[in-house]
Design a protein around this motif. Structure first.
Motif, PDB file in Angstrom:
ATOM      1  N   THR A   4     -24.403  -2.901 -33.520  1.00 54.44           N
ATOM      2  CA  THR A   4     -24.320  -3.088 -34.965  1.00 54.44           C
ATOM      3  C   THR A   4     -22.986  -3.717 -35.350  1.00 54.44           C
ATOM      4  O   THR A   4     -22.934  -4.628 -36.177  1.00 54.44           O
ATOM      5  N   LEU A   5     -21.912  -3.251 -34.741  1.00 50.90           N
ATOM      6  CA  LEU A   5     -20.586  -3.808 -35.024  1.00 50.90           C
ATOM      7  C   LEU A   5     -20.485  -5.265 -34.584  1.00 50.90           C
ATOM      8  O   LEU A   5     -19.920  -6.103 -35.297  1.00 50.90           O
ATOM      9  N   ALA A   9     -19.884  -8.362 -37.114  1.00 50.16           N
ATOM     10  CA  ALA A   9     -18.751  -9.272 -36.907  1.00 50.16           C
ATOM     11  C   ALA A   9     -19.231 -10.712 -36.734  1.00 50.16           C
ATOM     12  O   ALA A   9     -18.620 -11.650 -37.255  1.00 50.16           O
ATOM     13  N   GLY A  10     -20.336 -10.891 -36.015  1.00 49.57           N
ATOM     14  CA  GLY A  10     -20.874 -12.232 -35.813  1.00 49.57           C
ATOM     15  C   GLY A  10     -21.368 -12.852 -37.108  1.00 49.57           C
ATOM     16  O   GLY A  10     -21.108 -14.034 -37.386  1.00 49.57           O
ATOM     17  N   LEU A  11     -22.071 -12.066 -37.923  1.00 48.19           N
ATOM     18  CA  LEU A  11     -22.550 -12.584 -39.206  1.00 48.19           C
ATOM     19  C   LEU A  11     -21.385 -12.887 -40.149  1.00 48.19           C
ATOM     20  O   LEU A  11     -21.409 -13.896 -40.867  1.00 48.19           O
ATOM     21  N   ALA A  12     -20.372 -12.039 -40.139  1.00 47.78           N
ATOM     22  CA  ALA A  12     -19.195 -12.300 -40.970  1.00 47.78           C
ATOM     23  C   ALA A  12     -18.480 -13.564 -40.511  1.00 47.78           C
ATOM     24  O   ALA A  12     -18.031 -14.371 -41.337  1.00 47.78           O
ATOM     25  N   ALA A  24     -15.597 -20.395 -31.568  1.00 52.29           N
ATOM     26  CA  ALA A  24     -15.353 -19.695 -30.304  1.00 52.29           C
ATOM     27  C   ALA A  24     -15.628 -18.202 -30.459  1.00 52.29           C
ATOM     28  O   ALA A  24     -16.260 -17.580 -29.589  1.00 52.29           O
ATOM     29  N   LEU A  25     -15.166 -17.612 -31.557  1.00 54.81           N
ATOM     30  CA  LEU A  25     -15.395 -16.191 -31.798  1.00 54.81           C
ATOM     31  C   LEU A  25     -16.885 -15.900 -31.936  1.00 54.81           C
ATOM     32  O   LEU A  25     -17.394 -14.916 -31.386  1.00 54.81           O
ATOM     33  N   TYR A  30     -21.742 -13.515 -29.763  1.00 53.29           N
ATOM     34  CA  TYR A  30     -23.137 -13.709 -29.358  1.00 53.29           C
ATOM     35  C   TYR A  30     -23.318 -13.233 -27.916  1.00 53.29           C
ATOM     36  O   TYR A  30     -24.246 -12.488 -27.601  1.00 53.29           O
ATOM     37  N   ALA A  31     -22.422 -13.657 -27.048  1.00 51.49           N
ATOM     38  CA  ALA A  31     -22.501 -13.281 -25.634  1.00 51.49           C
ATOM     39  C   ALA A  31     -22.316 -11.774 -25.451  1.00 51.49           C
ATOM     40  O   ALA A  31     -22.970 -11.159 -24.605  1.00 51.49           O
TER      41      ALA A  31
END
Length: 124
Positions: A4-5, A9-12, A24-25, A30-31
């Protein structure tokens, strides 16, 4: 919880980030999520095998972008853009490996902390 975190973080990052650092982040996050899913799917595999599988899956998705199929799928249903991407970028292959390495290291650390906590609790 960790998944979930990572998703948040990915969506943000996708929503508010820009430029090479955000790209890059996003790739690394994603990975990391792919690794967490692999760990859930095959928990008895060694950590190295899990990491290799996660990198392999990420690379397969990235290389599939060379065919145009992920872009067409994302055109048909836009949320697939987050899962499949649309455009091949060679440096993404590196960031996937970095993300898996960092996430794998974090899972090892979390496991050791959990083991230490369990060992510290007296059994009665």
């Amino acid at each position: 919880m960790a998944g979930t975190l990572v998703v948040a973080a990915g969506l943000a990052t996708a929503r508010y980030g820009s430029g090479a650092v955000a790209d890059a982040l996003g790739d690394a996050l994603y990975a990391a999520l792919v690794l967490l899913l692999v760990v859930l799917a095959v928990p008895r595999w060694s950590r190295a095998a899990q990491a290799a599988a996660a990198v392999g899956l990420c690379w397969a998705v990235e290389l599939a972008q060379l065919t145009g199929a992920p872009a067409a799928a994302a055109d048909a249903w836009p949320p697939l853009r987050y899962l499949l991407g649309t455009t091949f970028v060679a440096t993404d292959l590196l960031w996937y490996a970095v993300g898996v390495l960092l996430a794998s290291s974090a899972t090892v650390l979390a496991s050791r902390v959990g083991d230490a906590r369990r060992a510290a609790v007296p059994r009665g």
